[in-house]
Enzyme design. Structure first.
Site, PDB file in Angstrom:
ATOM      1  CG  PHE A 183      -0.300   0.205   2.545  1.00  0.00           C
ATOM      2  CD1 PHE A 183      -0.173   1.469   3.095  1.00  0.00           C
ATOM      3  CD2 PHE A 183       0.183  -0.877   3.265  1.00  0.00           C
ATOM      4  CE1 PHE A 183       0.434   1.657   4.327  1.00  0.00           C
ATOM      5  CE2 PHE A 183       0.782  -0.713   4.500  1.00  0.00           C
ATOM      6  CZ  PHE A 183       0.917   0.563   5.031  1.00  0.00           C
ATOM      7  CB  CYS A 184       1.783   3.776  -1.735  1.00  0.00           C
ATOM      8  SG  CYS A 184       0.851   3.507  -3.274  1.00  0.00           S
ATOM      9  CB  THR A 185      -0.151   8.386  -0.851  1.00  0.00           C
ATOM     10  OG1 THR A 185       0.982   8.510  -0.002  1.00  0.00           O
ATOM     11  CG2 THR A 185      -1.130   9.518  -0.586  1.00  0.00           C
ATOM     12  CB  CYS A 190       1.180  -0.088  -3.314  1.00  0.00           C
ATOM     13  SG  CYS A 190      -0.281   0.919  -3.563  1.00  0.00           S
ATOM     14  CB  ILE A 212      -3.619   5.448   2.492  1.00  0.00           C
ATOM     15  CG1 ILE A 212      -2.480   4.473   2.789  1.00  0.00           C
ATOM     16  CG2 ILE A 212      -4.220   5.969   3.790  1.00  0.00           C
ATOM     17  CD1 ILE A 212      -1.229   5.154   3.326  1.00  0.00           C
TER      18      ILE A 212
END
Length: 251
Positions: A183-185, A190, A212
């Protein structure tokens, strides 16, 4: 929540051999619409963060969708009281998110993704639907992780995304037999990370669809602690997609 300014973030991996010419068109269009933010273009795709009046922002996105390459763009939206960007920049880069791993071409085939609601359910039950242990892997830079992350997320403490490939090779054995959700922003890092992990032999890998921000948008934010760092003047957003108290200017 103040809804006077619409903020959108979006990316798509798609071949753009005409990126330099497209840069001129999009810059003129964004300036004419009174928008501020950043649009990154590369041979591998587009990545943008824009803010302005809702009609102008959505009109810009609709104009992009008229190009068949961008027809399925699905921006993540949030609102703010002021525009969190000072200028309008449209740049052509070598990569829309730098990994320095040219063999990774997401447009040629994505890694499997998991919807936010599904990840929330997996985290609540501690396993995926096939009974495997689920771990989340934070692909963001260390300073971003400090603002908040998923409970018990794996964090390799990278200072920049180009450090992810060697970090993966150093820790790959720790992921064996587990379902790994990167996961990432907003999804872009990701996605590349999940493809690399699959190429490196990590068997059960997913990317969190929309990152996210989409998790905040589509769930109650459960299993995530703190805020999500964003690359604009709001600094961080809470699970309601509002500027977090820690990022608001002190009176």
């Amino acid at each position: 929540m103040d809804t006077s300014v619409l903020n959108v973030s979006c990316y798509k991996f798609v071949p753009l051999p005409d990126a330099p010419a497209l840069r001129e068109v999009l810059h003129a269009r964004a300036v004419a619409a009174g928008l501020k933010g950043t649009v990154l273009l590369a041979e591998e795709g587009i990545n943008f963060f824009l803010a302005g009046p809702a009609g102008a922002v959505r009109g810009f996105v609709d104009a992009l969708r008229a190009d068949p390459r961008f027809a399925d763009l699905a921006p993540k939206e949030s609102w703010s009281a002021a525009v969190p960007f000072r200028k309008m920049r449209v740049k052509v880069k070598r990569e829309i998110i730098r990994m320095d791993h040219p063999a990774i071409r997401p447009a040629a085939g994505r890694a499997p993704s998991v919807a936010p609601a599904t990840l929330r359910r997996w985290l609540a039950q501690g396993r995926d639907d096939e009974g495997r242990e689920v771990v989340t892997l934070d692909t963001r830079n260390a300073f971003e992780v400090q603002h908040g992350t998923f409970a018990n997320a794996i964090d390799w403490g990278i200072a920049k995304f180009t450090e992810f490939p060697p970090a993966l090779r150093a820790h790959k054995d720790e992921l064996k037999g587990k379902t790994v959700v990167s996961f990432c922003t907003g999804g872009i890092r990701c996605e590349k990370a999940a493809i690399l992990m699959r190429e490196e032999g990590v068997e059960h890998v997913y990317q969190l669809e929309g990152g996210i921000l989409k998790y905040f948008e589509e769930t109650d934010g459960a299993h995530y602690g703190g805020c999500c760092f964003v690359f604009d003047e709001r600094e961080a957003l809470d699970a309601g997609l509002n500027a977090a108290a820690q990022s608001l200017p002190k009176e």
